[in-house]
Write a protein that holds these residues in place. Structure first.
Motif, short mmCIF file in Angstrom:
data_model
loop_
_atom_site.label_atom_id
_atom_site.label_comp_id
_atom_site.label_asym_id
_atom_site.label_seq_id
_atom_site.Cartn_x
_atom_site.Cartn_y
_atom_site.Cartn_z
N VAL A 146 0.85 -1.18 0.00
CA VAL A 146 0.00 0.00 0.00
C VAL A 146 0.89 1.24 0.00
CG1 VAL A 146 -1.83 1.21 1.25
CG2 VAL A 146 -1.73 -1.28 1.32
N VAL A 147 0.46 2.27 -0.73
CA VAL A 147 1.19 3.54 -0.77
C VAL A 147 0.23 4.66 -0.38
CG1 VAL A 147 2.30 5.23 -2.30
CG2 VAL A 147 2.82 2.79 -2.55
N ALA A 148 0.63 5.49 0.57
CA ALA A 148 -0.15 6.67 0.96
C ALA A 148 0.57 7.91 0.44
CB ALA A 148 -0.29 6.75 2.47
N VAL A 149 -0.20 8.80 -0.20
CA VAL A 149 0.39 10.01 -0.78
C VAL A 149 -0.28 11.24 -0.17
CG1 VAL A 149 0.82 11.30 -2.92
CG2 VAL A 149 0.84 8.79 -2.95
N PHE A 150 0.55 12.20 0.26
CA PHE A 150 0.09 13.46 0.82
C PHE A 150 0.03 14.52 -0.28
CE2 PHE A 150 1.17 11.17 4.54
CZ PHE A 150 0.56 11.78 5.62
N PRO A 151 -0.73 15.60 -0.07
CA PRO A 151 -0.84 16.65 -1.10
C PRO A 151 0.50 17.27 -1.51
CG PRO A 151 -2.48 16.99 0.62
CD PRO A 151 -1.58 15.88 1.08
N ASP A 152 1.46 17.32 -0.59
CA ASP A 152 2.76 17.93 -0.90
C ASP A 152 3.73 16.95 -1.56
OD1 ASP A 152 3.44 16.28 1.23
OD2 ASP A 152 4.16 17.89 2.52
N GLY A 153 3.29 15.73 -1.85
CA GLY A 153 4.13 14.76 -2.53
C GLY A 153 4.83 13.77 -1.63
N ARG A 154 4.79 14.01 -0.32
CA ARG A 154 5.37 13.01 0.59
C ARG A 154 4.57 11.72 0.44
NH1 ARG A 154 4.22 14.36 5.95
NH2 ARG A 154 2.68 15.79 5.09
N ALA A 155 5.26 10.60 0.45
CA ALA A 155 4.57 9.33 0.27
C ALA A 155 5.25 8.24 1.10
CB ALA A 155 4.53 8.95 -1.20
N TYR A 156 4.45 7.25 1.46
CA TYR A 156 4.92 6.17 2.32
C TYR A 156 4.34 4.85 1.81
CZ TYR A 156 5.77 10.25 5.14
OH TYR A 156 6.20 11.48 5.55
N ALA A 157 5.13 3.80 1.89
CA ALA A 157 4.67 2.48 1.46
C ALA A 157 4.88 1.47 2.58
CB ALA A 157 5.43 2.04 0.21
N TRP A 158 4.00 0.48 2.65
CA TRP A 158 4.11 -0.58 3.63
C TRP A 158 3.36 -1.80 3.11
CZ3 TRP A 158 0.92 3.60 4.07
CH2 TRP A 158 -0.44 3.35 4.20
N HIS A 159 3.58 -2.93 3.76
CA HIS A 159 2.84 -4.15 3.47
C HIS A 159 1.80 -4.35 4.57
CE1 HIS A 159 6.22 -6.25 0.97
NE2 HIS A 159 5.71 -5.18 0.37
N GLN A 160 0.64 -4.86 4.17
CA GLN A 160 -0.39 -5.21 5.16
C GLN A 160 -1.20 -6.39 4.62
OE1 GLN A 160 -2.74 -1.43 5.11
NE2 GLN A 160 -4.49 -2.79 4.84
N LEU A 161 -1.90 -7.07 5.52
CA LEU A 161 -2.78 -8.16 5.09
C LEU A 161 -3.85 -7.60 4.17
CD1 LEU A 161 -3.35 -10.18 8.38
CD2 LEU A 161 -1.98 -10.85 6.42
N SER A 162 -4.14 -8.31 3.11
CA SER A 162 -5.18 -7.85 2.19
C SER A 162 -6.54 -7.91 2.90
CB SER A 162 -5.20 -8.72 0.93
OG SER A 162 -5.60 -10.02 1.27
N PRO A 163 -7.51 -7.09 2.46
CA PRO A 163 -8.82 -7.10 3.11
C PRO A 163 -9.46 -8.49 3.10
CG PRO A 163 -8.63 -5.19 1.69
CD PRO A 163 -7.42 -6.04 1.45
N GLU A 164 -9.24 -9.27 2.05
CA GLU A 164 -9.81 -10.64 1.98
C GLU A 164 -9.20 -11.53 3.06
OE1 GLU A 164 -8.17 -9.35 -0.95
OE2 GLU A 164 -10.06 -8.38 -1.48
N ALA A 165 -7.93 -11.32 3.35
CA ALA A 165 -7.24 -12.15 4.35
C ALA A 165 -7.72 -11.83 5.75
CB ALA A 165 -5.74 -11.95 4.26
N GLU A 166 -8.17 -10.61 5.99
CA GLU A 166 -8.60 -10.20 7.32
C GLU A 166 -10.01 -10.67 7.66
OE1 GLU A 166 -7.97 -5.99 7.51
OE2 GLU A 166 -5.82 -6.20 7.63
N GLN A 167 -10.75 -11.17 6.69
CA GLN A 167 -12.13 -11.60 6.94
C GLN A 167 -12.18 -12.97 7.54
OE1 GLN A 167 -14.20 -11.15 3.25
NE2 GLN A 167 -14.02 -8.92 3.31
#
Length: 167
Positions: A146-167
């Motif tokens: 997953v990548v999160a992007v802020f309006p100023d261009g800062r961005a962060y990436a990480w791994h997480q369990l997919s939504p299907e896996a969490e069910q």
């Protein structure tokens, strides 16, 4: 009187050894610098084709855990606007940034999560099913990048369990 000094020395030495072992075993041992050369770039998944493609980034730094596929974290900057990104790439529905080791200072999971909740940052699917949690088990849950992007261009990436896996 000498017994107090010896006992005090033993207690202090044990505390220092305990802190050093914690740091080495829990905070730093299992992480290596992440690679971002060709074939391992930051990608986002296109709405149209559902395929990930590399995006423009700079000032990138990242880590990956040897022991767990969930240990991936990256911090970077992108010149791409949130408007352009939302028109081109898949938005990620339930982003949950995971906490990074304390020494990886650019990644603040709490601040990123708060910005996502307030709508200040937007999360995108980088790549679905990056790695199974347990490759030897066919029914293992999958991991999404997953990548999160802020309006100023800062961005962060990480791994997480997919939504299907969490069910």
């Amino acid at each position: 009187m000498n017994g107090k000094y010896v006992a005090g020395f033993i207690v202090i030495a044990a505390a220092i050894a305990g802190i050093a072992m914690y740091w080495k075993l829990q905070e730093s041992t299992h992480y290596t610098p992440a690679s971002f050369q060709k074939g391992a770039e930051i990608e986002l998944t296109l709405i149209e084709s559902g395929q990930p493609e590399p995006i423009l980034v700079d000032q990138i730094e990242g880590i990956a855990a040897e022991a767990s596929p969930l240990g991936y974290r990256a911090c970077f900057h992108t010149p791409l606007s949130q408007a352009m990104l939302t028109e081109t790439y898949k938005v990620y529905e339930k982003p949950t940034p995971l906490i990074a080791p304390s020494w990886f200072g650019c990644f603040d999971a709490d601040a990123i999560g708060e910005a996502l909740e307030k709508g200040e940052a937007i999360a995108f699917l980088s790549k679905a099913n990056v790695s199974p949690v347990a490759p030897t088990k066919p029914a293992a849950p999958e991991i999404d990048r997953v990548v999160a992007v802020f309006p100023d261009g800062r961005a962060y990436a990480w791994h997480q369990l997919s939504p299907e896996a969490e069910q």
